[in-house]
Write an enzyme that holds these catalytic residues in place. Structure first.
Site, PDB file in Angstrom:
ATOM      1  N   SER A  65     -41.443  82.019  -9.414  1.00 45.79           N
ATOM      2  CA  SER A  65     -41.075  82.775 -10.610  1.00 45.79           C
ATOM      3  C   SER A  65     -42.027  83.951 -10.757  1.00 45.79           C
ATOM      4  O   SER A  65     -43.228  83.757 -10.991  1.00 45.79           O
ATOM      5  CB  SER A  65     -41.158  81.887 -11.860  1.00 45.79           C
ATOM      6  OG  SER A  65     -41.132  82.694 -13.024  1.00 45.79           O
ATOM      7  N   GLY A 118     -35.939  84.073 -25.565  1.00 48.95           N
ATOM      8  CA  GLY A 118     -35.874  83.667 -26.965  1.00 48.95           C
ATOM      9  C   GLY A 118     -35.118  84.617 -27.872  1.00 48.95           C
ATOM     10  O   GLY A 118     -35.078  84.433 -29.076  1.00 48.95           O
ATOM     11  N   ALA A 119     -34.487  85.647 -27.298  1.00 46.33           N
ATOM     12  CA  ALA A 119     -33.747  86.609 -28.122  1.00 46.33           C
ATOM     13  C   ALA A 119     -32.257  86.258 -28.213  1.00 46.33           C
ATOM     14  O   ALA A 119     -31.486  86.986 -28.822  1.00 46.33           O
ATOM     15  CB  ALA A 119     -33.924  88.024 -27.558  1.00 46.33           C
ATOM     16  N   SER A 122     -29.276  84.706 -23.440  1.00 46.43           N
ATOM     17  CA  SER A 122     -28.856  83.770 -22.389  1.00 46.43           C
ATOM     18  C   SER A 122     -29.553  83.986 -21.057  1.00 46.43           C
ATOM     19  O   SER A 122     -28.922  84.057 -20.005  1.00 46.43           O
ATOM     20  CB  SER A 122     -27.333  83.805 -22.205  1.00 46.43           C
ATOM     21  OG  SER A 122     -26.712  83.402 -23.376  1.00 46.43           O
ATOM     22  N   SER A 124     -31.327  81.751 -19.623  1.00 48.84           N
ATOM     23  CA  SER A 124     -31.163  80.522 -18.834  1.00 48.84           C
ATOM     24  C   SER A 124     -29.842  80.525 -18.081  1.00 48.84           C
ATOM     25  O   SER A 124     -29.775  80.154 -16.908  1.00 48.84           O
ATOM     26  CB  SER A 124     -31.268  79.283 -19.729  1.00 48.84           C
ATOM     27  OG  SER A 124     -30.275  79.288 -20.737  1.00 48.84           O
ATOM     28  N   GLU A 156     -27.342  73.001 -17.017  1.00 51.36           N
ATOM     29  CA  GLU A 156     -28.074  73.117 -18.286  1.00 51.36           C
ATOM     30  C   GLU A 156     -28.013  71.806 -19.066  1.00 51.36           C
ATOM     31  O   GLU A 156     -28.994  71.364 -19.653  1.00 51.36           O
ATOM     32  CB  GLU A 156     -27.502  74.267 -19.117  1.00 51.36           C
ATOM     33  CG  GLU A 156     -28.246  74.492 -20.412  1.00 51.36           C
ATOM     34  CD  GLU A 156     -28.737  75.920 -20.588  1.00 51.36           C
ATOM     35  OE1 GLU A 156     -29.310  76.184 -21.655  1.00 51.36           O
ATOM     36  OE2 GLU A 156     -28.587  76.757 -19.692  1.00 51.36           O
ATOM     37  N   ASP A 168     -21.836  81.216 -22.300  1.00 53.25           N
ATOM     38  CA  ASP A 168     -22.938  81.990 -21.721  1.00 53.25           C
ATOM     39  C   ASP A 168     -22.782  82.114 -20.212  1.00 53.25           C
ATOM     40  O   ASP A 168     -22.927  83.206 -19.640  1.00 53.25           O
ATOM     41  CB  ASP A 168     -24.275  81.330 -22.053  1.00 53.25           C
ATOM     42  CG  ASP A 168     -24.574  81.348 -23.545  1.00 53.25           C
ATOM     43  OD1 ASP A 168     -23.829  82.011 -24.290  1.00 53.25           O
ATOM     44  OD2 ASP A 168     -25.550  80.692 -23.953  1.00 53.25           O
TER      45      ASP A 168
END
Length: 381
Positions: A65, A118-119, A122, A124, A156, A168
């Site tokens: 990452s 966190g906004a 999407s 993830s 997910e 999403d």
């Protein structure tokens, strides 16, 4: 970003990768309708995750990452949820291919992106869909995008523990440049609608708030909707979800409803109707009418579904006072996250400045803003 990810890949793994991308999304209108088998209207946006990936002829997957600057390796014969949070989104995708009896080879991967965490955009889903798309291409499985979206959704559910709807993942894979896409969450049929961005921009205002209420209240809302469906089913056996209900049905049997449950159900029925009206507006290139539907959606989320919060309501009220804004509403599950605003292209800077100043004065919080352009779904570079 592509260059940094490719460079890191060759440095780590000493081979040349293929590059893929997968975008985040906005939902223009249609909130909390997905788990009620209703309609949503998302669009993929130019905030994305980039993947550099290559097969390595082993039984090991090596993950890096770039955003976290962390590395992890896993053996293909024992893929299970790990204690490394970011890796689980990727491992979950690998597990879905394995469950469906597709043989995945070992691979090396570097990924990173510019989707704000966190906004509510999407990130993830973009990670899951990008890897699913890349693995499908690398192995030549020939799976269609809907199957990949369903795999990403299950990843997910099973590896991140989030029981999300499919919107999403669908938006990340099915996005189309210059178009919103209406998804029927019951049949999974979809239709593209042109979203003319020549005179307007989508601007997101990130409240920076995430109330702990969100997950518990989300489950409560689902239960309230199911309670309403059970009441309607006594009179209308064909009502399988609020998607099948009408305002007339609700009004006729209102005395049988708890007042709170009635408000929840009427919001969902009205919100489904708003999505259909909004799609018609896009067909006619009537963004003024579209914006009015956004304001109406927020009012319903605030007063009937009660998933807003003071910060989001303040941002929408501030937007209403600016003539350059066609529409605004909270976006996502609620109790924080972003508002989505349609703003005249020549007034974006003034809008951002005015909103930032007002928000900081009111809440002593700096307001991040993001300008979103509508782009294609997951693809290879």
């Amino acid at each position: 970003m592509q260059h940094a990810i490719r460079t890191k890949f060759t440095e780590l793994y000493k081979q040349q990768p293929q590059l893929f991308r997968s975008p985040g999304r906005v939902n223009l209108i249609g909130e909390h309708t997905d788990y009620n088998n209703g309609f949503v209207l998302p669009a993929a946006i130019n905030k994305e995750i980039v993947f550099a990936i290559a097969l390595n002829n082993t039984q090991t997957i090596n993950l890096y990452s770039l955003d976290m600057q962390e590395q992890a390796s896993f053996e293909l014969q024992s893929i299970e949820p790990s204690d490394i949070g970011w890796a689980n989104y990727l491992l979950g995708v690998v597990a879905q291919f394995q469950k469906a009896n597709y043989k995945i080879g070992g691979f090396d991967l570097v990924f990173g992106g510019n989707i704000p965490i966190g906004a509510g955009l999407s990130s993830s889903a973009a990670v899951e869909c990008g890897l699913a798309f890349a693995l499908n291409e690398l192995h030549g499985f020939g799976l269609n995008r809907m199957i990949l979206a369903e795999m990403a959704q299950k990843a997910e559910h099973e590896f991140a523990g989030v029981r999300c709807g499919i919107m999403d993942q669908f938006a990340s894979l099915f996005g189309k440049d210059g178009h919103a896409v209406k998804l029927d969450c019951r049949s999974l049929e979809y239709e593209y609608f042109p979203f003319d961005m020549s005179h307007y921009r989508i601007v997101l205002c990130d409240s920076q708030v995430k109330h702990s209420l969100a997950s518990s209240e989300y489950n409560t809302r689902r239960q309230e909707c199911e309670t309403g469906v059970a009441i309607l089913q006594k009179h209308y056996p064909k009502v399988g979800s609020l998607r099948d209900a009408t305002i007339e049905m609700l009004e006729k049997h209102q005395p049988e409803f708890d007042p709170v449950v009635y408000k929840r159900c009427s919001f969902i029925v009205q919100e489904n109707n708003r999505v259909l009206d909004a799609c018609k507006a896009l067909q006619e290139n009537d963004l003024v009418f579209f914006g009015q539907k956004m304001y109406a959606s927020h009012a319903g989320l605030q007063h009937d579904y009660e998933v807003s919060c003071p910060e989001l309501d303040f941002l929408v009220e501030q937007a209403k006072q600016q003539s350059s804004v066609l529409g605004a509403r909270m976006m996502g599950g609620g109790f924080g996250g972003c508002t989505i605003n349609i703003v005249s292209i020549n007034a974006v800077d003034d809008f951002v400045a005015a909103m930032s100043a007002a928000y900081e004065q009111q809440f002593k919080i700096q307001l991040p803003t993001y300008i979103a352009e509508i782009v294609d779904g997951s693809s290879e570079f």
